[in-house]
Design a protein around this motif. Structure first.
Motif, PDB file in Angstrom:
ATOM      1  N   VAL A   1       3.941   0.708   7.107  1.00  0.00           N
ATOM      2  CA  VAL A   1       3.859   1.969   6.351  1.00  0.00           C
ATOM      3  C   VAL A   1       4.937   2.928   6.848  1.00  0.00           C
ATOM      4  O   VAL A   1       5.633   3.567   6.048  1.00  0.00           O
ATOM      5  N   ALA A   2       5.114   3.020   8.159  1.00  0.00           N
ATOM      6  CA  ALA A   2       6.146   3.895   8.727  1.00  0.00           C
ATOM      7  C   ALA A   2       7.531   3.439   8.291  1.00  0.00           C
ATOM      8  O   ALA A   2       8.390   4.269   7.955  1.00  0.00           O
ATOM      9  N   ALA A   3       7.755   2.129   8.257  1.00  0.00           N
ATOM     10  CA  ALA A   3       9.049   1.595   7.811  1.00  0.00           C
ATOM     11  C   ALA A   3       9.314   1.942   6.349  1.00  0.00           C
ATOM     12  O   ALA A   3      10.471   2.063   5.933  1.00  0.00           O
ATOM     13  N   ALA A   4       8.249   2.133   5.561  1.00  0.00           N
ATOM     14  CA  ALA A   4       8.389   2.498   4.148  1.00  0.00           C
ATOM     15  C   ALA A   4       8.531   4.014   3.971  1.00  0.00           C
ATOM     16  O   ALA A   4       8.630   4.504   2.849  1.00  0.00           O
ATOM     17  N   GLY A   5       8.508   4.760   5.097  1.00  0.00           N
ATOM     18  CA  GLY A   5       8.729   6.192   5.031  1.00  0.00           C
ATOM     19  C   GLY A   5       7.482   7.044   4.840  1.00  0.00           C
ATOM     20  O   GLY A   5       7.582   8.234   4.561  1.00  0.00           O
ATOM     21  N   LEU A   6       6.305   6.446   4.997  1.00  0.00           N
ATOM     22  CA  LEU A   6       5.060   7.216   4.881  1.00  0.00           C
ATOM     23  C   LEU A   6       4.336   7.186   6.226  1.00  0.00           C
ATOM     24  O   LEU A   6       4.752   6.514   7.155  1.00  0.00           O
TER      25      LEU A   6
ATOM     26  N   ALA B   1       0.837  -1.201   0.000  1.00  0.00           N
ATOM     27  CA  ALA B   1       0.000   0.000   0.000  1.00  0.00           C
ATOM     28  C   ALA B   1       0.872   1.251   0.000  1.00  0.00           C
ATOM     29  O   ALA B   1       0.590   2.224  -0.719  1.00  0.00           O
ATOM     30  N   ALA B   2       1.954   1.242   0.771  1.00  0.00           N
ATOM     31  CA  ALA B   2       2.869   2.383   0.797  1.00  0.00           C
ATOM     32  C   ALA B   2       3.496   2.596  -0.580  1.00  0.00           C
ATOM     33  O   ALA B   2       3.598   3.735  -1.052  1.00  0.00           O
ATOM     34  N   ASN B   3       3.881   1.517  -1.240  1.00  0.00           N
ATOM     35  CA  ASN B   3       4.449   1.640  -2.591  1.00  0.00           C
ATOM     36  C   ASN B   3       3.427   2.191  -3.575  1.00  0.00           C
ATOM     37  O   ASN B   3       3.757   3.036  -4.413  1.00  0.00           O
ATOM     38  N   ASP B   4       2.180   1.750  -3.468  1.00  0.00           N
ATOM     39  CA  ASP B   4       1.110   2.272  -4.335  1.00  0.00           C
ATOM     40  C   ASP B   4       0.928   3.773  -4.119  1.00  0.00           C
ATOM     41  O   ASP B   4       0.773   4.534  -5.079  1.00  0.00           O
TER      42      ASP B   4
END
Length: 164
Positions: A141-146, A113-116
Motif C-alpha cells: 500500500v505504501a509503495a502505491a502511495g497510500l 486494494a490501494a487501486n480500489d
C-alpha cells in the motif's frame, strides 16, 4: 530493545542471529526425524532476524492450507531458541517456499486494494491476517502511495487501506 535517542538502530548481531538459526535448524531436524519427513534446511540472516527454511520437503505438509501449521511451528521453534539462548527470537520460518509464494500474493492484494481506494476515495478493510501478512500488505500500500493501518484484536486483526 529501545532505539537510541538519535534514532539510529544498532547493527544486528549477525553472530547471535546465526546461532539462533543453528539452534532452530537442530530443533527442526529433530522434529522432521520424529515425524519421518524428509527435507533440507537452509539458514540465512535477513536484516535483523534469522531466517530458516525447510526446502525440498517430502512426506508432509508443514505449512497447512492457510499457513496456520507454519505459524505454530515457527512459534515452537522460537520457543526452542529462547530456551537455549534466554533471548526472545524474531526468527522467521518458511516451509516449502510457502511464505515466498504468499508474499507475492499479498503484494498483489495490497496493490489492488490501494487501486480500489484511489478509484473510490473510500477506505477499504481487508480480511484478518497474521502480522507477517499485514506487514507485506502495508508495504504494498505504501509503495502505491497510500497509507494503511491495522485494526482489531488478534487473531482477527486486519488492514484498512486509507485514501490519500
Amino acid at each position: 530493545m529501545t532505539e537510541p535517542e538519535d534514532g539510529v538502530k544498532p547493527a544486528p548481531d549477525v553472530e547471535a542471529l546465526e546461532q539462533e538459526g543453528e539452534i532452530a535448524a537442530d530443533y527442526l531436524e529433530g522434529l522432521l526425524d520424529i515425524a519421518d519427513i524428509d527435507g533440507d534446511i537452509d539458514m540465512d540472516v535477513e536484516g535483523d532476524r534469522a531466517v530458516v527454511s525447510i526446502v525440498d520437503i517430502k512426506g508432509g505438509d508443514l505449512a497447512g492450507p492457510s499457513g496456520e501449521v507454519l505459524e505454530a511451528l515457527q512459534e515452537l521453534t522460537r520457543l526452542a531458541v529462547h530456551r537455549q539462548t534466554g533471548e526472545r527470537s524474531r526468527l522467521m520460518l518458511d516451509v516449502g517456499r510457502f511464505r515466498e509464494r504468499r508474499r507475492v500474493e499479498l503484494t498483489k492484494i495490497g496493490s489492488a486494494a490501494a487501486n480500489d481506494v484511489k478509484r473510490s476515495g473510500e477506505p477499504k478493510a481487508l480480511q484478518p491476517m497474521t502480522p507477517f501478512e499485514r506487514k507485506i500488505v502495508h508495504d504494498a500500500v505504501a509503495a502505491a502511495g497510500l497509507r494503511s493501518e491495522s485494526e482489531g484484536e488478534e487473531p482477527r486483526r486486519f488492514v484498512v487501506v486509507l485514501p490519500a
